[in-house]
Structure formats: C-alpha cells, structure tokens
Design an enzyme around this catalytic site. Structure first.
Site, PDB file in Angstrom:
ATOM      1  CG  ASN A  11       6.633  -7.009   2.124  1.00 12.99           C
ATOM      2  OD1 ASN A  11       6.985  -6.947   3.303  1.00 12.99           O
ATOM      3  ND2 ASN A  11       7.483  -7.220   1.124  1.00 12.99           N
ATOM      4  CE  LYS A  13       8.656  -3.864   0.050  1.00 19.88           C
ATOM      5  NZ  LYS A  13       9.206  -3.314  -1.188  1.00 19.88           N
ATOM      6  CG  HIS A  93      10.474  -9.135  -1.313  1.00 17.92           C
ATOM      7  ND1 HIS A  93      11.337  -8.139  -1.692  1.00 17.92           N
ATOM      8  CD2 HIS A  93       9.232  -8.642  -1.489  1.00 17.92           C
ATOM      9  CE1 HIS A  93      10.628  -7.079  -2.072  1.00 17.92           C
ATOM     10  NE2 HIS A  93       9.348  -7.360  -1.956  1.00 17.92           N
ATOM     11  CD  GLU A  95      12.485  -4.740  -0.890  1.00 20.86           C
ATOM     12  OE1 GLU A  95      12.033  -5.054   0.220  1.00 20.86           O
ATOM     13  OE2 GLU A  95      11.907  -3.940  -1.662  1.00 20.86           O
ATOM     14  CD  GLU A 163       6.609  -8.051  -4.922  1.00 18.96           C
ATOM     15  OE1 GLU A 163       5.730  -7.283  -4.504  1.00 18.96           O
ATOM     16  OE2 GLU A 163       7.631  -8.311  -4.283  1.00 18.96           O
ATOM     17  N   GLY A 169       8.674   0.197  -5.477  1.00 21.48           N
ATOM     18  CA  GLY A 169       8.970   1.460  -4.802  1.00 21.48           C
ATOM     19  C   GLY A 169       9.366   2.593  -5.732  1.00 21.48           C
ATOM     20  CB  SER A 208       4.616   1.084  -8.231  1.00 11.87           C
ATOM     21  OG  SER A 208       5.975   1.379  -7.921  1.00 11.87           O
ATOM     22  N   GLY A 229       3.671  -2.920  -1.094  1.00 12.97           N
ATOM     23  CA  GLY A 229       4.630  -2.404  -0.127  1.00 12.97           C
ATOM     24  C   GLY A 229       4.138  -1.085   0.459  1.00 12.97           C
TER      25      GLY A 229
HETATM   26  P1  13P Z   1       5.874  -1.212  -3.438  1.00 16.12           P
HETATM   27  O1  13P Z   1       4.369  -1.482  -3.431  1.00 16.12           O
HETATM   28  O2  13P Z   1       6.303  -0.238  -2.385  1.00 16.12           O
HETATM   29  O3  13P Z   1       6.358  -0.907  -4.811  1.00 16.12           O
HETATM   30  O4  13P Z   1       6.567  -2.602  -3.003  1.00 16.12           O
HETATM   31  C1  13P Z   1       6.192  -3.755  -3.627  1.00 16.12           C
HETATM   32  C2  13P Z   1       6.781  -4.899  -2.894  1.00 16.12           C
HETATM   33  O5  13P Z   1       7.994  -5.095  -2.913  1.00 16.12           O
HETATM   34  C3  13P Z   1       5.869  -5.760  -2.126  1.00 16.12           C
HETATM   35  O6  13P Z   1       6.499  -6.925  -1.708  1.00 16.12           O
END
Ligand code: 13P
Length: 247
Positions: A11, A13, A93, A95, A163, A169, A208, A229
């Site tokens: 992803n 983002k 998601h 976010e 997640e 992150g 992560s 991510g």
């Molecule tokens: P990270 O791998 O950067 O922690 O993000 C995970 C994520 O939100 C994937 O959708």
C-alpha cells in the site's frame, strides 16, 4: 481445506510519482528472477494505476467510492477501477477511517460496490492504541469484521487485513501470540459467516512489516500474507518480504 495462497500487498499510500515506475520495473525483475511463493499486489496512488498496468505485477487501488458514478467530486468508483484492470481495492484502511470519518457501514458499502464490479475487497480492521490499552482489541476487531463485510460478499472476493493502528508506521509490532489470537478470532468470524469456505479467506497482517520480521509474522497460524506500507516503496525491501514465501 488447504490454507489459502498468501497475498503480499504493498500500500503505497500518498507516495509515488511517475518516476516510481522504475520501482515496479525492478520489482518485476526481482519476482521474475527469484520467484514468489505468494500472490503479489501493489496499490499505488490512483494517479499511477493506469501507468503501472500490464507490467506484470497486479495493480490495485487504495479506496473506492460506494457509488458507481455521479456527483462526487474527487472520488473514484469501483467501476473505474475495474475499467483500468484492477482486481483488488483496499477499503476501510484506518487512515481513511480516521481522516475521512469512514464508519463500518461506509466501508461495507464500498466493499459491496467493489465486489459488485467483480473486484476483491481488502477490508482493513484494527484497534487503536487506546482501545488496546483498554483490553478492547477483540471487541473492536469483531465489530469491524462483522460490520464491514457486505451481505452478498463471498469467500472468494473478500480479504481481511488486520492492521493494529498503533503498529502502522511506528516500527512496533504485536507479539506473535497476539497476532495469532486476533487472526484466530477473525478466522472463526469468517467461518461463521461463510461456512467452511471461511477457511479459504486470506487474512493479512499489516503494521511495520519488513524483511527482518516478515518470516516470523508470516509463520503465525491464520496469517495469509501481509499488507505493507513503508517497506513496499522500494522494490528490494518489498521483495525481501515476498521472498519469505520462497524460503
Ligand atoms: P507500514 O507498513 O508503513 O507500517 O504501514 C502499514 C499499512 O498501513 C499498510 O496498509
């Protein structure tokens, strides 16, 4: 019933410009050379989808609107994603749940729209840090899973991504016991919902994930791939995760 083939999805983002086509070229090269014991997907920003199509790696989207067309300035529909050749779209998601106030009902309507177009919906769930501290993880995940899967969904067109919001992150990851517990609960919700076919729904872990922790996380029961991510932005890093399914 055999375990589903894992899906390792990146992803991106809100990251990626036209120059990022180079990363997809590199990723294609790495997968072609070294193979992949899993399905591989990249979900770039919508601006890049059509430029990355047809280069080998499956390309999906990060969101869709619940309507198929209409007066929704700035939004993108599942019909448009299908038109570009997408097979997958991420919905719900954390976010988007946080930044755009998406509720389970909205996520369900988006998933329904995507599935109605023949796409597979990757439905994201996961607790916040505060919810975890209150001991509410399983309740939150249960209500998100049951509240976000559309009535007409099938085991084939549904993927769940667990997640934990606090792991996204941050470099923090849950213990493998915690991942096993949550994924086990999601699996039983899926078999309640789909019957024996619930065993074939892929449940991804996200938060992560990187090459150095992927093997451990991917070996947890009921973890059928990853939603990645930061570590999906560079082909070598992402391939390091994909490769765990080859070893
Ligand atoms: P990270 O791998 O950067 O922690 O993000 C995970 C994520 O939100 C994937 O959708």
């Amino acid at each position: 019933m055999t375990a589903p083939k894992a899906l390792v999805a990146g992803n991106w983002k809100m990251n990626g410009l036209l120059a990022s086509r180079e990363e997809i070229k590199k990723l294609n090269f790495l997968v072609a050379q070294g193979g992949a014991g899993c399905d591989v997907l990249i979900c770039p920003p919508a601006t890049l989808i059509s430029t990355l199509m047809g280069k080998g790696i499956d390309i999906g989207a990060q969101d869709c609107h619940m309507a198929l067309s209409g007066a929704h300035t700035g939004d993108i529909s599942a019909a448009m994603l299908k038109d570009l050749g997408c097979h997958y779209v991420i919905v719900g998601h954390s976010e988007r749940r946080a930044d755009h106030g998406e509720t389970n009902d909205m996520v369900k309507a988006k998933a329904s729209s995507a599935q109605g177009q023949g796409l597979t919906a990757i439905i994201c769930v996961g607790e916040t840090d505060g919810e975890r501290e209150k001991g509410a993880t399983l309740d939150v995940v249960t209500s998100q899973v049951t509240g976000s899967i559309p009535a007409e969904a099938t085991a084939e067109n549904t993927v769940i991504a667990y997640e934990p919001v606090w792991a996204i992150g941050t470099g923090k990851v849950p213990t493998t016991d915690d991942v096993a517990e949550v994924h086990g609960v999601i699996r039983s919700l899926l078999t309640d919902r789909f019957g024996p076919a619930g065993a074939t729904v892929r449940i991804q872990y996200g938060g992560s994930v990187k090459a150095s922790n992927a093997a451990e996380l991917m070996s947890v029961p009921n973890v059928n791939g990853a939603l990645v991510g930061g570590a999906s932005l560079k082909a070598e890093d992402f391939y390091g995760i994909i490769k765990t399914y080859q070893d």
